[in-house]
Design an enzyme around this catalytic site. Structure first.
Site, short mmCIF file in Angstrom:
data_model
loop_
_atom_site.label_atom_id
_atom_site.label_comp_id
_atom_site.label_asym_id
_atom_site.label_seq_id
_atom_site.Cartn_x
_atom_site.Cartn_y
_atom_site.Cartn_z
N CYS A 175 0.81 -1.22 0.00
CA CYS A 175 0.00 0.00 0.00
C CYS A 175 0.85 1.28 0.00
O CYS A 175 0.54 2.24 -0.73
CB CYS A 175 -0.95 0.00 1.18
SG CYS A 175 -0.21 -0.50 2.73
N HIS A 204 -2.91 6.15 5.01
CA HIS A 204 -1.47 6.33 5.17
C HIS A 204 -1.09 7.71 4.59
O HIS A 204 -1.65 8.14 3.57
CB HIS A 204 -0.69 5.27 4.39
CG HIS A 204 -0.72 3.89 4.98
ND1 HIS A 204 -1.39 3.57 6.14
CD2 HIS A 204 -0.14 2.73 4.55
CE1 HIS A 204 -1.20 2.28 6.40
NE2 HIS A 204 -0.47 1.75 5.45
P1 NAP Z 1 -7.04 -9.14 8.09
O1 NAP Z 1 -7.96 -8.04 8.45
O2 NAP Z 1 -6.32 -9.83 9.19
O3 NAP Z 1 -7.87 -10.24 7.24
C1 NAP Z 1 -7.34 -11.47 6.87
C2 NAP Z 1 -8.35 -12.25 6.04
O4 NAP Z 1 -7.74 -13.47 5.61
C3 NAP Z 1 -9.61 -12.64 6.78
O5 NAP Z 1 -10.70 -12.68 5.91
C4 NAP Z 1 -9.27 -14.07 7.24
O6 NAP Z 1 -10.42 -14.87 7.46
C5 NAP Z 1 -8.55 -14.59 6.01
N1 NAP Z 1 -7.70 -15.71 6.34
C6 NAP Z 1 -6.68 -15.76 7.21
N2 NAP Z 1 -6.15 -17.00 7.26
C7 NAP Z 1 -6.86 -17.74 6.39
C8 NAP Z 1 -6.82 -19.11 5.98
N3 NAP Z 1 -5.92 -19.97 6.48
N4 NAP Z 1 -7.71 -19.54 5.05
C9 NAP Z 1 -8.63 -18.70 4.55
N5 NAP Z 1 -8.73 -17.40 4.90
C10 NAP Z 1 -7.85 -16.93 5.80
O7 NAP Z 1 -5.91 -8.64 7.11
P2 NAP Z 1 -5.99 -7.47 6.00
O8 NAP Z 1 -5.53 -6.19 6.54
O9 NAP Z 1 -7.33 -7.53 5.33
O10 NAP Z 1 -4.84 -7.90 5.01
C11 NAP Z 1 -4.90 -9.06 4.21
C12 NAP Z 1 -3.69 -9.05 3.32
O11 NAP Z 1 -3.79 -7.95 2.41
C13 NAP Z 1 -2.39 -8.80 4.11
O12 NAP Z 1 -1.81 -10.01 4.51
C14 NAP Z 1 -1.56 -8.08 3.13
O13 NAP Z 1 -0.85 -9.04 2.39
C15 NAP Z 1 -2.53 -7.37 2.23
N6 NAP Z 1 -2.59 -5.91 2.40
C16 NAP Z 1 -3.18 -5.28 3.44
C17 NAP Z 1 -3.25 -3.88 3.46
C18 NAP Z 1 -3.92 -3.08 4.53
O14 NAP Z 1 -3.87 -1.84 4.47
N7 NAP Z 1 -4.56 -3.67 5.51
C19 NAP Z 1 -2.72 -3.15 2.46
C20 NAP Z 1 -2.09 -3.81 1.41
C21 NAP Z 1 -2.06 -5.17 1.40
P3 NAP Z 1 -11.08 -15.00 8.93
O15 NAP Z 1 -11.84 -13.73 9.16
O16 NAP Z 1 -11.96 -16.18 8.78
O17 NAP Z 1 -9.94 -15.19 9.89
O1 3JN Z 2 1.49 -2.34 7.62
C1 3JN Z 2 0.98 -1.71 6.68
O2 3JN Z 2 0.61 -0.54 6.79
C2 3JN Z 2 0.83 -2.37 5.35
C3 3JN Z 2 0.90 -3.83 5.50
C4 3JN Z 2 0.96 -4.65 4.48
C5 3JN Z 2 1.12 -6.07 4.70
C6 3JN Z 2 0.72 -6.64 5.91
C7 3JN Z 2 0.92 -8.00 6.14
C8 3JN Z 2 1.52 -8.79 5.19
C9 3JN Z 2 1.69 -6.86 3.71
C10 3JN Z 2 2.02 -6.25 2.39
O3 3JN Z 2 1.08 -5.92 1.67
O4 3JN Z 2 3.18 -6.11 2.03
C11 3JN Z 2 1.91 -8.21 3.98
C12 3JN Z 2 2.58 -9.10 3.00
O5 3JN Z 2 1.88 -9.65 2.17
O6 3JN Z 2 3.80 -9.26 3.08
#
Ligand code: NAP
Ligand code: 3JN
Length: 342
Positions: free
Chosen positions: A136, A249
């Site tokens: 992000c 952010h």
């Molecule tokens: P989150 O709120 O913790 O959500 C994680 C999601 O993944 C939930 O729907 C969870 O389901 C599901 N999950 C986890 N383990 C699983 C499994 N073994 N099988 C199936 N589903 C599973 O995390 P998030 O912030 O949405 O972020 C998700 C990913 O997006 C991050 O790891 C990162 O790579 C990426 N990301 C996040 C952001 C951000 O700003 N947050 C920005 C860029 C990229 P349950 O609810 O059932 O546990």
């Molecule tokens: O911490 C943040 O503000 C952004 C987080 C991104 C993030 C969180 C958990 C795993 C990532 C990512 O998008 O790079 C990952 C990941 O997939 O490595």
């Protein structure tokens, strides 16, 4: 080998991680942009199976994600973390679906395009079933960088980020909210989602520390910027900081060019670039702020000024809703770009 399966005009879309911070936003973005899906399938872990998600005038039931979940799917939007993406990649591609992945699992693989549609849409042409969404903080920065790069090549970028708690997921957002209340009530609290207390604090540490003493979040900004911009020579010096903001952010950016870029040119380029809103009027105290931009789609740019410490330099401040442009919206924009031309 490049992907040659035609995309239907009304694809079946799976949202993997539909109950998380990014997945929930993907569901909203698909609905708000009226994505022409013939069916949407929300997937998550067994913990969430049976939960109901409202989508338009229907209620969709969350299913447990398994390798079989992708049969009949055309586009799989992934936001369930890198380990889940790695475990399911083959099942998704074997099912004939295109995987658009929000995690870092495949971003730096040479046959996986890393795409921000306003910056490098041309890279979608060579995907072979997997397309990666950048980190992000990188997405938000490269949109204005590209606007400037189109005027003159960029030599070096110094960036400091101010990253909202929600970047670490739903549980982290809940922790900031709960911990702030506990702090104000004088109650004891524990740091779980972050290494330290986040309420009324700043934490200069996002993701793990690497051997060179930079964090992995900082490393991602360096290598992803080069890949998206298609220029290995761009130098990026980042410092990533977690701040007690719920969502959006912010970044302070100093850009050094190889030749002169005037402030007027920089302003005009930003104003004309898709996906950027210029919010820049010191006289009226107008500049982007994270507390006021939740739920928006653009990268907001302000505080544009010359950087007089280098020969050709511009400095600015930017804010974007990282769950939307930094993740969910960018992924849905990629999906839109895969649709057949009307
Ligand atoms: P989150 O709120 O913790 O959500 C994680 C999601 O993944 C939930 O729907 C969870 O389901 C599901 N999950 C986890 N383990 C699983 C499994 N073994 N099988 C199936 N589903 C599973 O995390 P998030 O912030 O949405 O972020 C998700 C990913 O997006 C991050 O790891 C990162 O790579 C990426 N990301 C996040 C952001 C951000 O700003 N947050 C920005 C860029 C990229 P349950 O609810 O059932 O546990
Ligand atoms: O911490 C943040 O503000 C952004 C987080 C991104 C993030 C969180 C958990 C795993 C990532 C990512 O998008 O790079 C990952 C990941 O997939 O490595």
């Amino acid at each position: 080998m490049a992907w040659n399966k035609p995309m239907p005009a009304h694809p079946v879309v799976a949202v993997a991680g539909a109950t998380g911070a990014v997945g929930q936003e993907m569901m909203k973005v698909l609905e708000q942009r009226d994505f022409p899906a013939s069916k949407i399938i929300p997937l998550a872990s067994a913990r969430s199976a049976g939960k109901v998600i409202k989508y338009k005038d229907t209620e969709l039931v969350v299913q447990e994600m398994t390798p079989e979940s992708f049969q009949g799917v055309d586009i799989a939007l992934f936001a369930a973390g890198a380990n889940v993406s790695k475990a399911l990649r083959q099942a998704v591609v074997d099912a004939g679906a295109v995987m658009i992945d929000n995690s870092s699992a495949f971003r730096m693989e040479p046959d996986v395009p890393l795409v921000v549609p306003e910056v490098n849409p041309q890279d979608l042409a060579w995907h072979s079933g997997v397309i990666a969404n950048p980190n992000c903080s990188t997405i938000q920065m490269v949109v204005p960088l590209k606007a400037l790069y189109d005027i003159a090549p960029i030599k070096r970028v110094v960036v400091s980020t101010y990253q909202a708690a929600s970047g670490a997921g739903q549980a982290a957002m809940d922790e900031l909210y709960g911990q702030t209340q506990q702090f104000l009530n004088g109650e004891p609290f524990e740091a779980k989602a972050f290494a330290h207390q986040i309420a009324f604090n700043l934490i200069p540490h996002i993701d793990v520390f690497m051997d060179d003493l930079y964090t992995k979040e900082e490393w991602k900004m360096v290598v992803e910027t080069k890949k998206i911009m298609g220029d290995d020579k761009i130098l990026v010096a980042p410092t990533c900081v977690r701040v007690p903001v719920l969502r959006c952010h912010s970044e302070s950016v100093n850009v050094e060019f190889t030749s002169e870029v005037t402030l007027e040119q920089a302003k005009a380029a930003m104003a004309a670039f898709p996906g950027i809103t210029l919010m820049d009027d010191p006289a009226t105290k107008t500049y982007p702020m994270p507390g006021l931009l939740q739920g928006t789609d653009d990268v907001y740019v302000g505080r544009l000024r010359k950087d007089p410490t280098v020969e050709y330099g511009i400095a600015f401040w930017l804010v974007a809703d990282q769950i939307r442009k930094g993740a969910a919206l960018n992924a849905v924009q990629i999906a839109e770009a895969l649709l057949p031309a009307e």
